[in-house]
Design an enzyme around this catalytic site. Structure first.
Site, PDB file in Angstrom:
ATOM      1  N   GLU A 820       0.827  -1.205   0.000  1.00  0.00           N
ATOM      2  CA  GLU A 820       0.000   0.000   0.000  1.00  0.00           C
ATOM      3  C   GLU A 820       0.862   1.255   0.000  1.00  0.00           C
ATOM      4  OE1 GLU A 820      -3.163   0.029   2.858  1.00  0.00           O
ATOM      5  OE2 GLU A 820      -3.425   2.197   2.728  1.00  0.00           O
ATOM      6  N   ARG A 898      -7.626   2.780  13.941  1.00  0.00           N
ATOM      7  CA  ARG A 898      -8.491   1.612  13.704  1.00  0.00           C
ATOM      8  C   ARG A 898      -8.423   0.645  14.888  1.00  0.00           C
ATOM      9  NH1 ARG A 898     -11.606  -0.896   9.740  1.00  0.00           N
ATOM     10  NH2 ARG A 898     -11.353   0.875   8.355  1.00  0.00           N
ATOM     11  N   GLU A1279     -10.748  -7.985   4.887  1.00  0.00           N
ATOM     12  CA  GLU A1279     -10.057  -7.990   6.170  1.00  0.00           C
ATOM     13  C   GLU A1279     -10.832  -8.642   7.318  1.00  0.00           C
ATOM     14  OE1 GLU A1279      -7.572  -3.970   6.376  1.00  0.00           O
ATOM     15  OE2 GLU A1279      -9.594  -3.660   5.622  1.00  0.00           O
TER      16      GLU A1279
END
Ligand SMILES: Cc1cc2nc3c(=O)[nH]c(=O)nc-3n(C[C@H](O)[C@H](O)[C@H](O)COP(=O)(O)OP(=O)(O)OC[C@H]3O[C@@H](n4cnc5c(N)ncnc54)[C@H](O)[C@@H]3O)c2cc1C
Ligand code: FES
Ligand code: FES
Length: 1347
Positions: A820, A898, A1279
């Site tokens: 990423e 997160r 995920e």
């Protein structure tokens, strides 16, 4: 060690006297005559670079992943048989291939021609996601079928011991290939009792529409139709006269003499020459330890070193016999000889079962294993305990030595004289009163090196239990394989009973000591293992004596399971999903289990990955110069030696950057190339560009850098002590914490550390940069999840506008978050080199470089205080998270956010505070990894939840259920939960797993077994879907319709195996109402869809799907008038009509997720668009003596809304689950206290293998759960399932609790993740652990530290 002989000198040894011989071999039936065979070249490089056969992949270069598997076939003149072997092309020396037929994945089938059934079935069974492992898997299976056209599942399992896949979770590969086996299988276990409908007679019960793949579409497998062995090679092989061969390269000469005399003469003349058989040691030394061996000696033509001689007292194997061959001979002996004679053979076979993978065993020689003298050799302990004899020989004659501890003179040293060679090893028959066992304990069962390996042999005075002879041999306990002589001597003449056991254990604890700083670490565990393994041997021998009628204590039934030898269960699985609604048109593929669109190409090797792009004519190769210090000032860089290296074109350092040296995905807090200072090992300092990879890498090693070392911060604890944090420190708080704790009946505090994780995408980072020659234009082919970020950071470094840079991504061989942001570190440097030299430049990182440089999942440390009622209801939680962010911010803040957004997992807690600290350390920057902090956040939650249950002594399942969120409740960040499916998933999971019966059975099992314990756990997950950085929740698409009716589509997402392109084609097909076959996605590129968000956060189908829908809607509307006008016409008619009417047949689509926007300041605003939920129940069995565990069963119920493609979604569930299984139970990155990564390849870092999948695996996609927030009522799936593997971790913890109860221990205990064999064993306190107390922390420097 280097030979002093020159090449010219060795030439005189050859038959011809000058130059090289011709190397003749065949590849896919085609004859190759190589006149310049380079002894340094591997078969893999030759296939990929010289022959352009890029189907065979490079995953590791060390024989540890199987991506490079090919089949070698030879005609054996002495048996007049063809032999087919699966081997690793990355280790096979090109020069070893004389008169060999090589078959690669391209040689057995192709999409254009016809797929081989092995290729077709893995594709259709959904066994290929990113596809990078697929050619290797295909070739392993193909070779198995060439040798055994009707194998059973055990054979299939064994054939895959050397293959890894990071995407699929293995189940679909096995299911696809089950169809070749005697067990059969065609329905995915949908028959009665999870069996096959064919074998249990329930075929009519199986609804075809519910199946993930349809076996009736499979081409029949006809073994008689295989490609034949090249007739010319057959006659060449039959007609070959014995002859010596010499192949001469730049630095190395390969000599293959045709007689023992010549071999010994050469060895005498070149005492430092390396003998090479399998090259599985030498190859690793050359590639990774910078060894150069100017002379290599191959004994492959010498009968004396390759023969097997059956003698009166045993079997003698020539030292060059491969392990596979030795195994076959021993197995035959076991089957034919009286059982008492073959106990040593059985012990060897037991070690061979877990020795490397089949590809290695097929080439590695027994002599190579002995002569490598590795302290963790698996065979040497058996050879030593059995008293094997070795025949050593040189030009002057032979001598025989017994293999005992005198044979190994030091670390990787033996008593062989330099001119001597090992001729053979004699393995003796066992005696009637002798018992032999062998043990191997490694982090992973399959294809792994040992932590401790042992063999034990005891001989009794006939008719008694009195020890006459005892040999206890251990590997992994010293610099060499050792005999525990003192213990053995003490026990001579003693009776085999409890007293002897006690004496043995206390004596072994004294004798088998280890320095607390010993290399390999795990010191307490290793010491405990020496005792535990002896105890297993003790029990096993007791049983056998008893069976022989000798009067001994009887083994108590509760201890019997400790003696059982592990045999894997044949895996079985069930997948349940909802069929499309009745009446959905057949050609509407949304919701159907459509195969990944590239699967067939992936299975044939035709799918093009970045490094498969053919070489440009003037292309160069780049190699990175990286820091070897974690924190240091660079004093000087000396390239004077390196620049004289052959092929070097230029060096790049910070001064060469034309634009900005500041880089980073969010904060520009990193350097493209280090400027004066390095802040981690692996920090990129510069680069070498050369004509070939070999030359670039060789020159890199010659660059000398002087450092002034500074104190590094390596661990989270060190960062906390130094208050070394990045800002901001995030807090989420809700309710009244003080009041909550006051209300609580109980308050507990605890902590857990969760180790990091390496992405281990099978395809490492790779970039090819091609300057376009004008206006500074640059084209980049990159394996990245983030095309736009690559574009902008390359432009920034080059100092040019982004509109000059095009980034193209065809597909990736896996990403998982690792591609990423960190990919830009490589692509920026490669682009700089291409820009400077105006020539194409390529670099694909080696596996060790990739692991060293690119970071991984953040290690987390969680500290918590929980208040709860006596009922188990949690009323207050104060939790702090510390992540090891490394040397730059990268995405660490979003990852911590997160984690905080998942701090309560699926449980409602009224009063809560969570804080997140990002530790600034001198590790390579850690980054995104599937789950993006969510799994770490939830793992801490499950730790306190498990503590609560244990404190109260109540069932963890009840306590979890009690705390589970209910519809309408709100999260700590004030998001109200609507359309919650957690409870439905929970209830279905409990019923599908038959939890209550299972719990009772587990409890009964635990009462009946002392040394093996079972555990069970049910774990929920609630995963928020959206990028937490709200602006990233946007996507674009571009759809063109051409006048022939074909559709070319581009969207912002990248394909990394997750099936995104397949799903996008399904969406477009429905909206445009055309078959998928008319729609094509070529690539993701920055010049078709700009400003794309990374393909991440599980949201790509939602975002890009909606953008594709938008574009296709526009086009469908434009075509509508032509459909209305000509309702009977075809798609092509309407398209043509619109074209002639000057209608724009190209449309751009766009989507942004509405109503998002959370503020940490006010703790308000929507964070997530919706939540994906799931629940898993897992059962495990733990061997309390070794810490090994078996994954017995897992049942997963996952809410994916209305699945767009159940095959792909189930693939994501299973693949994610298996990655989580690695995270929580297996994968361990080891760092030295100075911040050096010690685990840099599949040899030392273990991801789950085929054998790690739960023996029974059920995946059920929740029915009737439409999601109104995403495309066609679907939900994100990439995920969320990963965390469900925590059910295995907590099942292990449950089993450990049962073991601890035997020692009178109860209540909460700390278990850090992963639950490795070491942690499990150490947590099962018992009489053996007590004898091996750990050294006092702070009194020694450990080999590795918990970062
Ligand atoms: C992926 C992988 C997994 C592995 N797993 C295991 C494992 O599970 N357990 C384990 O114990 N090992 C393991 N190994 C180590 C290795 O496979 C073995 O040591 C193997 O037996 C070496 O044999 P070879 O023919 O490949 O050796 P080579 O690399 O060809 O040679 C090894 C060394 O032995 C010397 N040598 C070879 N033959 C002779 C001879 N006749 N006389 C004198 N010297 C000789 C060579 O000069 C050289 O120094 C693994 C290796 C790899 C790459
Ligand atoms: S590339 Fe050969 S085994 Fe990994
Ligand atoms: S499909 Fe196996 S590694 Fe990706």
């Amino acid at each position: 060690m280097q030979s002093t002989r020159t090449v010219a000198d060795t030439e005189t040894e050859t038959r011809s006297g000058s130059g090289s011989d011709e190397l003749i071999f065949f590849v896919n039936g085609k004859k190759i005559v190589e006149r310049n065979a380079d002894p340094e070249m591997t078969l893999l490089t030759y296939l990929r670079r010289k022959l352009g056969l890029t189907g065979t992949k490079l995953g590791c270069s060390e024989g540890g992943c199987g991506a490079c598997t090919v089949m070698l076939s030879r005609y054996q003149t002495h048996t007049e048989q063809l032999v087919h072997l699966a081997v690793n092309a990355c280790l096979a020396p090109l020069c070893s291939l004389h008169l060999v037929a090589v078959t690669t994945v391209e040689g057995i089938g192709s999409v254009a021609r016809k797929l081989h059934p092995v290729q077709e079935r893995i594709a259709k069974a959904h066994g290929s996601q990113c596809g990078f492992c697929t050619p290797g898997v295909v070739m392993s299976m193909y070779t198995l079928l060439r040798n055994s056209p009707a194998p059973n599942m055990a054979d299939v399992g064994e054939a895959f011991h050397g293959n890894l896949c990071r995407c699929t979770g293995y189940r679909p590969i096995l299911e696809g290939y089950r169809t070749f086996t005697t067990e059969g299988g065609c329905c995915g276990g949908r028959g009665r009792e999870s069996g096959c409908c064919l074998t249990n007679g329930s075929a009519q019960e199986v609804d075809d529409a519910d199946m993930l793949f349809n076996t009736t579409t499979f081409t029949t497998f006809d073994p008689t139709q295989e490609v034949i062995f090249p007739p010319e090679l057959m006659s060449l092989s039959k007609g070959q006269r014995s002859r010596s061969l010499c192949f001469r390269g730049d630095q190395v000469t390969w000599l293959q003499p045709d007689s023992l005399n010549e071999f010994l003469r050469l060895k005498w003349k070149h005492p430092n020459a390396r003998i090479v058989v399998g090259n599985t040691e030498v190859g690793i030394e050359v590639k990774f330890k910078n060894m150069v061996y100017p002379v290599l000696l191959s004994p492959s033509s010498l009968p004396e070193l390759n023969s097997v001689i059956r003698c009166d007292d045993g079997i003698a194997f020539g030292a060059a016999c491969t392990l596979s061959h030795m195994g076959a001979v021993l197995r035959e002996a076991v089957d034919t000889l009286p059982p008492h004679q073959t106990r040593v053979f059985l012990a060897v076979l037991e070690q061979l079962r877990w020795f490397a993978g089949l590809q290695i065993r097929n080439v590695a020689a027994v002599g190579g294993n002995i002569m490598t003298a590795s302290p963790i050799s698996d065979l040497n302990p058996v050879f030593m305990a059995a008293g094997c004899r070795l025949t050593l020989t040189d030009r002057d004659g032979s001598r025989e030595v017994r293999m005992d501890d005198g044979f190994f003179s030091g670390y990787r040293k033996t008593t062989l004289r330099p001119q001597e060679v090992l001729l053979s090893v004699h393995i003796p028959y066992s005696k009637e009163t002798q018992f032999v066992s062998a043990f191997k304990q490694s982090p992973r069962r399959e294809d792994d090196i040992s932590i401790v390996t042992a063999a034990m042999s005891v001989t009794f005075i006939p008719g008694t239990d009195v020890v006459e002879d005892l040999r206890l041999s251990y590997g992994g306990m010293a610099a060499t394989t050792v005999l525990a002589k003192e213990t053995a001597n003490r026990l001579l003449g003693r009776s085999w009973g409890e007293e002897l056991l006690q004496e043995a254990c206390s004596s072994l604890a004294e004798e088998m000591t280890l320095d607390p700083s010993a290399p390999g670490g795990m010191v307490t565990y290793r010491r405990t293992l020496t005792l535990s393994l002896f105890y297993k041997f003790y029990l096993t021998v007791l049983q056998k004596l008893h069976l022989q009628g000798v009067r001994v204590e009887e083994v108590q039934t509760e201890c019997v399971s400790a003696t059982e030898v592990y045999h894997p269960d044949t895996p079985s699985s069930v997948q349940v999903f909802q069929a499309v609604p009745e009446g959905q048109r057949q050609d509407d593929v949304v919701g159907r289990p459509m195969m990944h669109l590239s699967a067939m190409k992936q299975a044939t090797g035709e799918a093009v990955y970045c490094d498969d792009v053919p070489l440009y004519e003037n292309e160069l190769y780049l190699s990175l110069i990286t820091s070897s210090k974690a924190h240091a000032r660079i004093l000087s860089v000396d390239v004077s030696v390196a620049e004289r290296s052959p092929g070097v074109v230029c060096f790049l350092f910070a001064d060469d950057i034309p634009g900005s040296n500041a880089t980073g995905p969010i904060e520009y807090d990193e350097t493209v190339l280090a400027d004066g200072q390095v802040t981690c090992v692996g920090h990129i300092i510069g680069a070498v560009v050369a004509d070939t990879q070999l030359h670039a890498q060789r020159a890199t090693k010659a660059v000398k850098i002087e450092y002034e070392e500074l104190q590094p911060i390596v661990t989270i604890q060190e960062a906390i002590a130094a208050q070394s944090f990045y800002q901001p420190i995030r807090t989420i708080q809700k309710g009244d914490l003080e009041a909550g704790f006051k209300q609580a009946d109980h308050i507990l505090e605890g902590e857990i550390h969760i180790g990091g994780q390496e992405h281990f995408y099978l395809e490492t980072n790779v970039t090819l940069a091609v300057p376009r020659g004008e206006d500074g234009e640059m084209e980049l082919f990159v394996s990245t999840q983030s095309a736009s970020k690559t574009q902008s950071l390359v432009a920034k470094a080059l100092g040019i506008p982004a509109n000059r840079v095009v980034v193209r991504v065809k597909r990736m061989g896996g990403g998982f978050g690792g591609k990423e942001s960190r990919t830009t570190m490589l692509s920026t440097v490669v682009a700089m080199a291409a820009d400077k030299l105006k020539r194409p430049v390529r670099c694909m990182l080696d596996r060790d470089e990739d692991m060293l440089i690119t970071g991984g999942r953040h290690p987390f440390y969680g500290k918590y205080k929980v208040g709860f009622l006596s009922s188990g209801k949690v009323v207050a939680l104060d939790v702090s998270y510390y992540s090891n962010a490394g040397n730059s911010m990268d995405l660490s803040l979003s990852i911590m956010e997160r984690a905080l957004f998942h701090m309560e997992n699926s449980y409602s807690v009224a009063n809560v505070r969570g804080r997140g600290f990002l530790c600034r350390t001198n590790l390579p920057s850690n980054t995104a990894f599937r789950g993006f902090g969510g799994p770490q956040g939830m793992m801490v939650a499950e730790s306190w939840m498990s503590d609560v249950a244990q404190t109260l002594g109540r069932s963890a399942e009840e306590v979890r259920r009690l705390n589970l969120y209910m519809e309408g409740e709100s999260t700590p960040y004030n998001q109200i939960l609507d359309r919650l499916t957690l409870d439905r998933c929970w209830d279905e999971c409990l019923s599908r797993s038959e939890y209550q019966q299972r719990r009772a059975a587990v409890d009964l099992y635990n009462r009946q077994n002392r040394w093996t314990k079972r555990g069970l756990a049910v774990i929920p997950t609630k995963f928020g879907i959206s990028f937490t950085a709200a602006f990233l929740n946007q996507a674009g698409a571009l759809v063109h319709i051409y006048t022939d009716g074909s559709v070319l589509m581009a969207h912002g997402g990248t394909e990394m195996g997750q099936g995104l392109h397949t799903k996008m084609v399904q969406v477009a097909s429905r909206v445009l109402d055309v078959p998928c076959s008319k729609i094509h996605i070529s690539e993701t590129s920055t010049n078709t869809v700009p400003n794309t968000s990374p393909t991440a956060a599980s949201a790509s189908s939602d975002l890009n799907g909606a953008a594709v829908q938008n574009a296709c809607d526009i086009l469908a509307k434009r075509l509508e008038p032509y459909k209305t006008k000509n309702p009977k016409g075809s798609w092509e008619d309407w398209v043509k009509a619109a074209y002639f009417d000057c209608v724009n047949l190209s449309a751009n689509g766009f989507y942004k997720t509405p109503d998002l926007g959370y503020s940490f300041d006010s703790n308000s605003g929507r964070v997530f668009n919706y939540f994906s939920n799931g629940v898993a129940c897992s059962e495990v069995e733990v061997d309390c003596l070794t810490g090994a565990h078996k994954n017995l069963s897992t049942t997963i119920v996952m809410d994916v809304g209305h699945s767009l493609n159940p095959a792909i979604d189930i693939g994501q569930v299973e693949g994610g689950f298996m990655q989580g299984l690695g995270l929580f139970t297996l994968e361990e990155l080891h760092y030295s206290p100075r911040g050096v990564l010690l685990t840099r390849g599949p040899g030392s870092y273990k991801i789950p293998a085929f054998g790690d999948i739960p023996a029974r695996l059920t995946v059920s996609l929740l029915r009737d759960a439409p999601n109104d927030k995403a495309i066609f009522a679907s939900k994100a799936v990439g995920e969320p399932p990963l965390f469900l593997a925590a059910s295995v971790f907590y099942a292990i913890k449950d089993a450990i609790s049962a073991a601890r109860a035997e020692s009178g221990l109860s209540g909460p205990f700390r278990l850090d993740s992963p639950a490795s064999a070491e942690r499990i064993r150490n947590a099962c306190n018992d009489r053996f652990t007590k004898l091996c107390p750990p050294a006092e922390p702070g009194t020694f420097i450990p080999w590795s530290v918990q970062v």
